[in-house]
Design a protein around this motif. Sequence first.
Motif, PDB file in Angstrom:
ATOM      1  N   ILE A   1      43.414  40.506  44.015  1.00  0.00           N
ATOM      2  CA  ILE A   1      43.246  41.620  43.008  1.00  0.00           C
ATOM      3  C   ILE A   1      44.778  41.128  42.501  1.00  0.00           C
ATOM      4  N   THR A   2      45.747  41.458  43.508  1.00  0.00           N
ATOM      5  CA  THR A   2      47.341  41.081  42.886  1.00  0.00           C
ATOM      6  C   THR A   2      47.453  40.205  42.572  1.00  0.00           C
ATOM      7  N   GLU A   3      46.799  39.013  42.997  1.00  0.00           N
ATOM      8  CA  GLU A   3      47.097  37.541  42.496  1.00  0.00           C
ATOM      9  C   GLU A   3      46.432  37.069  40.898  1.00  0.00           C
ATOM     10  N   ALA A   4      45.475  38.633  40.926  1.00  0.00           N
ATOM     11  CA  ALA A   4      44.967  37.960  39.468  1.00  0.00           C
ATOM     12  C   ALA A   4      46.139  39.092  38.298  1.00  0.00           C
ATOM     13  N   ALA A   5      45.924  39.950  38.881  1.00  0.00           N
ATOM     14  CA  ALA A   5      47.201  41.292  38.003  1.00  0.00           C
ATOM     15  C   ALA A   5      48.692  39.994  37.398  1.00  0.00           C
ATOM     16  N   ALA A   6      48.882  39.440  38.667  1.00  0.00           N
ATOM     17  CA  ALA A   6      50.527  38.662  38.167  1.00  0.00           C
ATOM     18  C   ALA A   6      50.282  37.933  37.227  1.00  0.00           C
ATOM     19  N   GLN A   7      48.660  36.997  37.066  1.00  0.00           N
ATOM     20  CA  GLN A   7      48.570  36.794  35.503  1.00  0.00           C
ATOM     21  C   GLN A   7      47.695  37.560  34.351  1.00  0.00           C
ATOM     22  N   GLY A   8      47.866  39.232  33.866  1.00  0.00           N
ATOM     23  CA  GLY A   8      47.315  39.573  33.656  1.00  0.00           C
ATOM     24  C   GLY A   8      45.905  40.674  33.403  1.00  0.00           C
ATOM     25  N   THR A   9      45.356  40.172  34.043  1.00  0.00           N
ATOM     26  CA  THR A   9      44.226  40.502  34.946  1.00  0.00           C
ATOM     27  C   THR A   9      44.491  42.520  35.187  1.00  0.00           C
ATOM     28  N   THR A  10      44.233  43.270  34.412  1.00  0.00           N
ATOM     29  CA  THR A  10      44.042  44.311  34.543  1.00  0.00           C
ATOM     30  C   THR A  10      42.921  45.127  34.945  1.00  0.00           C
ATOM     31  N   CYS A  11      41.721  44.611  34.921  1.00  0.00           N
ATOM     32  CA  CYS A  11      40.924  45.540  35.195  1.00  0.00           C
ATOM     33  C   CYS A  11      39.296  44.342  35.954  1.00  0.00           C
ATOM     34  N   VAL A  12      39.061  44.480  37.161  1.00  0.00           N
ATOM     35  CA  VAL A  12      37.970  43.999  37.223  1.00  0.00           C
ATOM     36  C   VAL A  12      36.884  44.264  38.114  1.00  0.00           C
ATOM     37  N   GLU A  13      35.850  43.424  37.653  1.00  0.00           N
ATOM     38  CA  GLU A  13      35.010  43.648  38.946  1.00  0.00           C
ATOM     39  C   GLU A  13      34.533  43.473  40.180  1.00  0.00           C
ATOM     40  N   THR A  14      34.043  43.949  40.666  1.00  0.00           N
ATOM     41  CA  THR A  14      33.550  42.522  42.417  1.00  0.00           C
ATOM     42  C   THR A  14      31.759  42.691  42.922  1.00  0.00           C
ATOM     43  N   LYS A  15      31.544  42.184  43.087  1.00  0.00           N
ATOM     44  CA  LYS A  15      30.703  42.201  43.888  1.00  0.00           C
ATOM     45  C   LYS A  15      30.056  42.276  45.470  1.00  0.00           C
ATOM     46  N   THR A  16      29.301  42.763  46.130  1.00  0.00           N
ATOM     47  CA  THR A  16      29.361  42.623  47.721  1.00  0.00           C
ATOM     48  C   THR A  16      28.358  41.029  47.752  1.00  0.00           C
ATOM     49  N   GLY A  17      27.314  40.946  48.578  1.00  0.00           N
ATOM     50  CA  GLY A  17      26.784  39.867  48.370  1.00  0.00           C
ATOM     51  C   GLY A  17      26.747  38.870  49.120  1.00  0.00           C
TER      52      GLY A  17
END
Length: 387
Positions: free
Chosen positions: A116-132
């Motif tokens: 999530i930190t890696e994604a945020a540094a590239q501009g991602t500010t809202c993340v969905e994630t799954k179990t599975g």
Amino acid sequence: MPTATIITGISELTTNDDELGRLADAALVFEGQRISWVGPARDAPAADHRLDLGGRAVLPGWVDSHTHLVFAGDRTSEFTARMAGRPYTAGGIAETVRATRAADDAELAANLRAHITEAAAQGTTCVETKTGYGLTVEDELRAARIAANEADEVTYLGAHLVPPEREAEDYLDTVRGPMLDAVAPHVSWCDVFCERGAFDAEQSRRVLLAARERGLGLRVHGNQLEQGPGVELAVELGAASVDHCTHLGAADIAALAGSDTVATLLPACDLSTRQPLPPARELLDAGATVALASNCNPGSSYTSSMAFCVTTAVLQLRMTVDEAVRAATRGGAEALGRDGGAGAVGVLRPGARADVQALDAPSAAWLAYRPGVPLTHRVWRAGQPVR
């Protein structure tokens, strides 16, 4: 009272708001976690703090509406074999299941935070994630708890694959019963992998109906490996999104265009698995709502870069820059039911969450014009600086 910060020096402001549109020589103000003002720089109000971006483009933070980030291990060998010509199948998920079950909670949480930190540094500010990647009641529950502590939206994906130690019907009873009961307090959505090698339409329907009875929203993995029943099922049940949409017929496209179900495209996955690319142009021309997401996972799409997905959508899916940016921001928000009201994401308008990214470029077109070049300059999530 929260302090107000004004951002000026915006050469191009993509708001995704139907009334505000795109603004040149613009400014925006946020107070606390929310945007309070958007408009031409000449009309900007006073604020406590001021930041001049010096002619850079601003757009909403990326909304990544499809990831699988609660996992351990990697599948480099599978990727290497695939690049050498071995076809992708759903069975590789079992390798990640073994590694995830063997990991402790601290390892899974640290790995999730890192991505999530890696994604945020590239501009991602809202993340969905799954179990599975647990596929036992205990492991799916701990995945849901860990995800709920870190991600914006959490999806239950017990119906990812039948684990090798279980029979399909017996496992489905667990997915629809005690496993669902355990995870329901920690998740907002239920997903099912409706695909050859995973679950058929009838099995998928049973899982989704049980989840809907528990008050969960519905999502579907569908039409990834072949033209199957996933899209039809998602539209029939009013799912918020159907994800992959790689193999679509004319009836699938028409069904999506005539529904509120978002077609979430995962082009990085299609490249990594050497699948055909989804018919984005046909979906958009028919009037379907399209989202772009990373599908970040260790097997079939190990990237957290939404900018890469946008670039791919423009250069290979024949989407315009405007369409791709909207799909990766407001489209993802629509797939998560977070595009409207106070605290909306994927849009820059008064009342929306202050999820903002500035590019080291004068316009969003540079995302595709300079493919592969890191253009993220500044990022704010809920008004707090991330980068």
